[in-house]
Design an enzyme around this catalytic site. Structure first.
Site, PDB file in Angstrom:
ATOM      1  CG  ASP A 267      38.199 -31.397  54.253  1.00 28.30           C
ATOM      2  OD1 ASP A 267      37.923 -30.939  55.379  1.00 28.30           O
ATOM      3  OD2 ASP A 267      38.720 -32.523  54.103  1.00 28.30           O
TER       4      ASP A 267
HETATM    5  C1  BGC Z   1      38.757 -33.262  57.544  1.00 34.10           C
HETATM    6  C2  BGC Z   1      37.262 -33.332  57.410  1.00 34.10           C
HETATM    7  C3  BGC Z   1      36.607 -32.740  58.619  1.00 34.10           C
HETATM    8  C4  BGC Z   1      37.085 -31.301  58.767  1.00 34.10           C
HETATM    9  C5  BGC Z   1      36.489 -30.568  59.949  1.00 34.10           C
HETATM   10  C6  BGC Z   1      39.233 -31.870  57.885  1.00 34.10           C
HETATM   11  O1  BGC Z   1      40.564 -31.914  58.237  1.00 34.10           O
HETATM   12  O2  BGC Z   1      39.375 -33.720  56.379  1.00 34.10           O
HETATM   13  O3  BGC Z   1      36.859 -34.663  57.232  1.00 34.10           O
HETATM   14  O4  BGC Z   1      35.229 -32.823  58.524  1.00 34.10           O
HETATM   15  O5  BGC Z   1      38.496 -31.304  58.933  1.00 34.10           O
HETATM   16  O6  BGC Z   1      36.981 -31.061  61.129  1.00 34.10           O
END
Ligand code: BGC
Length: 763
Positions: A267
């Site tokens: 993530d």
């Molecule tokens: C989120 C993810 C997301 C990623 C990219 C993170 O803060 O938890 O779900 O895909 O950001 O935007």
């Protein structure tokens, strides 16, 4: 006679031709006729250390490099999961301001789950895949399948509810549909990211049984049944190790036990340590030095944990290239499945078929929670269900509430979108009835712009709450029906990433306004927009309640079509809708949000309720020795959802009364549409283990089927289960176990409406 020079020329030419065709023949990695793994080996053998290091970490906010020298293009990812997010700048979170990245927003995944229709999930995945292809995105960051453990969870709207079986059945076709377009799903957030508060510091403490029976099955199904090509590690910790480089979660469970051959993507900002990232199964690092939502270091890509630090350690002999090659192999596999895939279908952006899909899914996911009889006007003699609204008889309609005029495709964090259009509820209702009146009722979140997307309609308001309530009450007094469109929204501490809700109550002055309206007009339809349940203290006095989720581009149209009866609602709740927080296991046991350690760096969140999540907890309480006065039922049970027609389920029969280990057993139950309108009912099959050596839930959903029936039509619904449906996760040996003995199958139309039972034995 050939001249000598001509001869020489011929020899030289044939050498060049031979040589180049020889090297062509060697280029196995480009040869489509060769097996995938052979191509991967060949590509890998040609890559330099720098090229290998490059492909395992980001080069911009959402892209990582391919291998230019060998002809592998860059890999573009994007959120996910409800539509394709607008492009951001190369190295900033700000929107790039493109003019070709407005998308169709599909309903949030809670709504998809509420359709209880896997065909809708397939349609969703395919449509999203086409939008992604047009935008040249090879990895969609979604779907999310974290279990709805507490209704305070800020991201529940992005997930598929509380039940592992329902989430599993819905995630598989979504992933297959998306990947059928050559776009990888990135199933998230693996695992145990069940609430948002302190998501970077939460260390989840959980029994193996709860982990395997409740929180992992949807991920497992996505990997083993749908063949997901990538998976996103979660921010939080498990057994004191971050999930983006967690040995047990990634190396053992995901890769070894489930045989996952895809890419583990961190993530954004979820990677914290080179050594753990190298050894514990992370393959592709993204978003380091950001918390996903806010700014981090700029141009830091060489300083990523899997960049220079890793290369240096290899050069110094700390690691061989064993782990690196394994990661790169997975990346190459992903390239072949996506960027390098020839014969991909075409992509389409904002196509009519995508709007149709978004509308259909929304209409099937809207849940009619309550629809009681009431006299529709002062002069009316007979009482009738308040919905659907008969436009020929209802002249004066009043709509109240901020959510009638608020865009819900913006906000909420990474799932925020820039849509080509979003039909607001008020606009769709007014398009049907021009004379319809509106009163704002309360002021909630008036932010006009989110991540560069400007909200279409001004929410600016200067009147006081007293004035707003007075206006709503005055207009309600004379109305034939009042439609209150409220609920939550996508602002901080509501249905939004990064934090959880601070309270289970409806925010702002909504309760107060509803109570005031009810004093002058009982014909109130409450339409709740949210991805979570909420306390509805006035519920007894309100005859009709509709759960309308965040349903994307066609929101208003879908809501209007249900309220006016063009569409017969058929959604079922994918979670238990508690009356109050203490009805939820996690809260009853004070097991949320956890306890900070002394150093205040980690917060331990123990899932004390274990496997008793949602209806499993409700059932456990009702089965306990607590007196009835101590047990209060939830407002609406898991699986609940009404229709404008009525259905009758007959007696269930089984094709056998005893099954052996390798066997399957089929239950059949007749379903009749006994009303006067075509509609759909979802038959739910729960299994109860009557003799077990461990404590088991009273019942668990193990099969379901949605059937569409004309008035008077009867259909035999057959549901088949195997041994896995009878099994629990045996903590003593880490195996699934079905214990011989007596079981019961329970069929019903919700978890609290079981209409027929069948006993059987496992021999
Ligand atoms: C989120 C993810 C997301 C990623 C990219 C993170 O803060 O938890 O779900 O895909 O950001 O935007």
């Amino acid at each position: 006679m050939m001249t000598r020079t001509y001869k020489r020329l011929l020899i030289a030419l044939s050498f060049i031709i031979c040589h180049s065709s020889f090297s062509e023949a060697q280029r196995i990695y480009l040869d489509e006729s060769k097996p995938l793994e052979q191509r991967i080996d060949d590509a890998l053998s040609r890559m330099t250390l720098d090229e290998k290091i490059a492909v395992i970490h980001a080069q911009s906010k959402f892209s990582s490099p391919g291998v230019k020298r060998l002809g592998f293009p860059d890999l573009w990812t994007d959120d996910g999961p409800h539509g394709v997010r607008p492009d951001v700048l190369w190295d900033e979170w700000e929107q790039a301001g493109q003019t070709n990245d407005s998308c169709v927003a599909f309903p949030a995944l809670t709504c998809l789950a509420a359709t209880w229709n896997p065909a809708m999930a397939r349609l969703y995945g395919e449509s999203l895949g086409e939008e992604a292809l047009y935008r040249n995105k090879s990895v969609m960051l979604g779907p999310g399948v974290n279990i709805y453990r507490t209704p305070l969870g800020g991201r529940n709207f992005e997930y598929m509810g509380e039940d592992p079986w329902l989430a599993s059945r819905m995630v598989v076709p979504y992933v297959k549909g998306l990947q059928s377009k050559g776009v990888a799903a990135c199933v998230k957030h693996y695992a145990l990211n069940n609430d948002e508060e302190y998501r970077h510091q939460v260390n989840v403490i959980i029994s193996d049984r709860a982990l395997h029976e409740i929180y992992l099955p949807a991920f497992k199904a996505a990997v083993q049944e749908a063949g997901a090509w990538s998976i996103m590690g979660a921010y939080n910790l498990y057994k004191d190790q971050h999930n983006c480089h967690n040995d047990i979660m990634l190396n053992r469970i995901l890769k070894q036990d489930w045989g996952f051959d895809g890419v583990v993507i961190s993530d954004w900002g979820g990677c914290h340590d080179t050594d753990e990232a190298v050894r514990n199964g992370l393959d592709l690092e993204f978003g380091t030095w950001t918390d996903g939502l806010t700014m981090g270091k700029t141009n830091a890509y060489d300083s990523y944990y899997l960049a220079d630090a890793y290369k240096q350690a290899i050069l110094e002999g700390k690691y061989t290239t064993k782990e690196l090659d394994e990661k790169v192999r997975r990346l190459l596999r992903l390239f072949y499945r996506t960027t390098m895939k020839k014969n991909k279908p075409y992509g389409f952006l904002c196509s009519d078929s995508h709007y149709e899909a978004a509308l259909k899914i929304a209409q099937e996911g809207i849940v009619l929670l309550k629809n009681e009889k009431i006299k529709k006007s002062k002069n009316e003699k007979m009482a009738a269900p308040l919905l659907p609204i008969d436009v020929t008889k209802t002249q004066r309609i009043l709509v109240v509430g901020e959510n009638a005029i608020k865009m819900m495709t913006v906000g909420g964090g990474s799932s925020s979108l820039k849509v080509q259009r979003e039909i607001l509820p008020l606009d769709a209702l007014q398009a049907r009835i021009a004379s319809l009146e509106y009163a704002r009722g309360y002021v909630g979140d008036t932010i006009q712009s989110y991540n560069g997307v400007t909200v279409g309609r001004s929410l600016y308001e200067t009147r006081s709450q007293e004035e707003l309530t007075a206006e709503a009450v005055e207009k309600a007094r004379e109305a034939d029906v009042v439609i209150f469109i409220g609920g939550l929204n996508k602002s901080n501490h509501q249905d939004c990433e990064g934090h959880d809700r601070l309270s289970y109550d409806l925010p702002y002055a909504q309760n107060e306004v509803i109570e005031a309206i009810l004093k002058v007009n009982p014909r109130l339809v409450y339409v709740n927009i949210s991805g979570n349940g909420a306390a509805l203290p006035w519920l007894d006095k309100v005859p009709a309640v509709v759960q309308a989720w965040f349903i994307g581009s066609e929101a208003g149209e879908a809501i209007a079509s249900v309220l006016f009866g063009d569409v017969n609602p058929s959604g079922k709740l994918p979670f238990t809708w508690y009356a109050s927080l203490d009805q939820c296991g996690a809260h009853a046991l004070n097991a949320y949000p956890g306890v900070w350690r002394e150093d205040h760096k980690v917060i331990d969140e123990e899932y004390k309720e274990g496997i008793f999540v949602g209806y499993r907890w409700t059932d456990k309480l009702s089965n306990s020795k607590l007196s009835n006065s101590q047990i209060h039922s939830p407002l609406f049970a898991f699986g609940h959802g009404l229709s404008y027609t009525t259905f009758k389920l007959g007696k269930m029969t089984a094709d056998k009364n005893a099954m052996t280990e390798g066997d399957e057993i089929t239950f059949t139950i007749p379903v009749t549409n006994t009303g006067s309108m075509a509609g759909a009912e979802t038959v739910q099959l729960y299994i109860s283990d009557l003799e077990a050596s461990v404590e088991r839930p009273v019942k668990e959903l193990k099969a379901f089927q949605k059937v569409f029936l004309q008035p008077g039509e009867t259909r035999q619904v057959s549901l088949t289960i195997g041994k896995q449906a009878l099994s629990f996760y045996d903590e003593t040996n880490g195996q699934w176990k079905a214990e011989p003995g007596a079981f019961e199958a329970l069929a019903g139309t919700s978890s609290d409406k079981i209409v027929s039972r069948c006993s059987f034995n496992l021999q």
